[in-house]
Enzyme design. Structure first.
Site: not given
Ligand code: GLN
Length: 508
Positions: A164, A354, A480, A482
């Site tokens: 509200q 990564c 990445h 994901e």
């Molecule tokens: N720190 C690492 C780089 O800069 C990996 C970066 C990450 O895992 N996104 O290359």
């Protein structure tokens, strides 16, 4: 809206001053999501991509920082011709301009304003969207207010007061929401919905309950059941076909029918907050869906591992796969290396992403190739074996924001590798966010000792994927994956990682 055949896009407005979340700590802000075109964005864009077919772009997320930056640059150029530059109209105009730009070409743009009604910093954004319906015509703009309906355990009651109040706040600044989405732990009964409708001045069937459900992927079905999509098209006066929800029903059926379970150890330092690894957690769930498997995540703090003297096996009892995600900074890296070594030596499936890939290379160099004290120069500038290093182009960079290798890059896969087996394609495209790279100077030595380079960037020859031959499943990727996994289209590497972990669990 997509299930009704409409072309939609999502836009997220963030009222904070940072130009983008790229420089923020994952503890504060959660994951940084990366788009194909290389923007570092709010993690909500990840949700938007997972729930829709869209591939979002840098224009789809902007902050107060970006808006002010643009206005101040115009002012310095003299574009305002001597006028006083003010929040209204100059900041609000810039906000509206950006929304229009990002929405162009779509039937509906779903624009989310971050923060909470009543925040000082979100006022210009709310004023801009108030003006929006004035500019575009009332029938073209719809206001949906998302509110929390807390459950007070000791009283056994759901409380509508905060709703509200926030609606009152909105009306004070000239916005009357037409639909109210009520987030709650417990379901709202008809009486509560009616009460909210009356006090907040919306139609009864425009109070929709966003109640906790067993899987986030049920949410579209739940909204449809309550008629949310019907209300939206009615208020926007759009004609569409009946929504086709069968894909969502099928997905939820699959999720509920998972009849196996495995445990995956995620070794990282941002372990306390699942939001820090949002896309990663979802991609693991997707990999599980593809294998009819529940994926239980066990977060292992890499700094704990590293402080452990000697045997670390107790961290990996009941573990069927080890995932080492991305990260920055030296803290916890030695712990991650220990986890990688353990997985490599014990034949446990390992997925390095990564930083995880970079440390897998470091571990292999140190313990298989006898390169004592091998490291990434991010963590040891004087290492005798800089197997992970900066490219010349990164060395002179001093500004932190937006200067990493960002966004989508092509990668050519090597035949007869796990990577090729997973992707079933020669060329892939994946998103990057890092500064450091595999050092090609050591490729030959590492390969001689059994490291397999299974993916390379075709233009720069940068190593993007490494794996091991004599191991059930050991793969590290510089990108990445994901970010591109979707529930209805699980990412091939996550699918295969879970498949391998399942096979490992059947053996143990
Ligand atoms: N720190 C690492 C780089 O800069 C990996 C970066 C990450 O895992 N996104 O290359």
């Amino acid at each position: 809206m997509e299930a009704r055949g409409l072309k939609i896009t999502n836009i997220k407005l963030d009222p904070y001053i940072n130009v983008d979340p790229g420089t923020m700590s994952p503890f504060q802000h959660g994951e940084v999501f990366v788009t194909d075109d290389g923007a570092e964005t709010d993690l909500d864009l990840g949700h938007y991509e997972r729930f829709t077919s869209s591939t979002l772009k840098s224009v789809d997320n902007f902050t107060t920082g970006q808006v002010y930056d643009a206005v101040i640059q115009k002012e310095r150029r003299g574009d305002y011709l001597g006028k006083t530059v003010q929040v209204i109209p100059h900041i609000t105009d810039e906000i509206k301009r950006r929304i229009k730009l990002a929405a162009e070409g779509y039937d509906i743009a779903i624009v989310e304003i971050g923060g909470t009604v009543g925040d000082i910093e979100s006022l210009p954004f709310l004023e801009a969207i108030r003006q929006f319906s004035f500019d575009m015509g009332k029938e073209n703009v719809l206001y949906i207010h998302l509110t929390l309906v807390p459950y007070i355990k000791s009283a056994g009651e759901l409380k509508t007061k905060p709703t509200q109040h926030s609606v009152q706040k909105l009306r004070e600044i000239g916005i009357q929401p037409q639909i109210i989405l009520c987030r709650s732990e417990r379901p709202l009964n008809a009486e509560l919905k009616d009460k909210i409708a009356l006090f907040c001045n919306v139609e009864k069937d425009a109070v929709i309950n966003a109640v906790d459900v067993e899987t986030i992927y049920r949410v579209p079905l739940e909204f449809h059941r309550q008629g949310l999509d019907e209300r939206i098209v009615e208020y926007l006066n759009i004609w569409t076909r009946e929504p086709q929800m069968d894909r969502w029903e099928e997905l939820v059926r699959k999720i509920n029918n998972r009849n196996k379970a495995i445990n995956i150890a995620v070794v990282g330092k941002y372990v306390s907050l699942t939001e820090s690894y949002k896309s990663l957690n979802e991609a693991l769930v997707h990999g599980g869906i593809a294998n009819d498997t529940h994926v239980n995540l066990k977060f292992v703090n890499s700094t704990d591992l590293q402080e452990e003297q000697g045997d670390i096996s107790k961290y990996f009892e009941d573990i069927h796969g080890v995932l080492v995600p991305g990260g920055f900074g030296v803290r916890g890296t030695e712990g991650k290396i220990l986890a990688i070594k353990y997985a490599r030596e014990n034949g446990i499936p390992l997925f390095g992403i990564c930083l995880g890939m970079q440390l897998a290379v470091v571990e292999f160099a140190r313990h298989v190739c006898n390169m004592e004290n091998a490291n990434s120069t991010e963590f040891d500038a004087d290492t005798p074996w800089p197997v992970i290093d900066l490219l010349p182009g990164q060395i002179s960079i001093e500004r932190k924001g937006g200067t990493m290798r960002l966004g989508a890059y092509k990668c050519v896969l090597t035949p007869n590798t796990r990577a090729m087996e997973a992707y079933k394609s020669n060329v892939i495209s994946e998103r990057h966010r890092h500064r450091y790279e595999f050092n090609n100077k050591y490729e030959e030595t590492l390969v001689e000792h059994g490291l397999v380079v299974s993916g390379k960037n075709p233009e720069t020859s940068l190593v993007e994927i490494v794996e091991l031959k004599d191991h059930p499943w050991f793969l590290g990727c510089q990108f990445h994956p994901e970010f591109k996994s979707k529930p209805m289209n699980p990412h091939p590497l996550f699918r295969e990682f879970i498949r391998a972990s399942l096979a490992y669990s059947n053996k143990t």
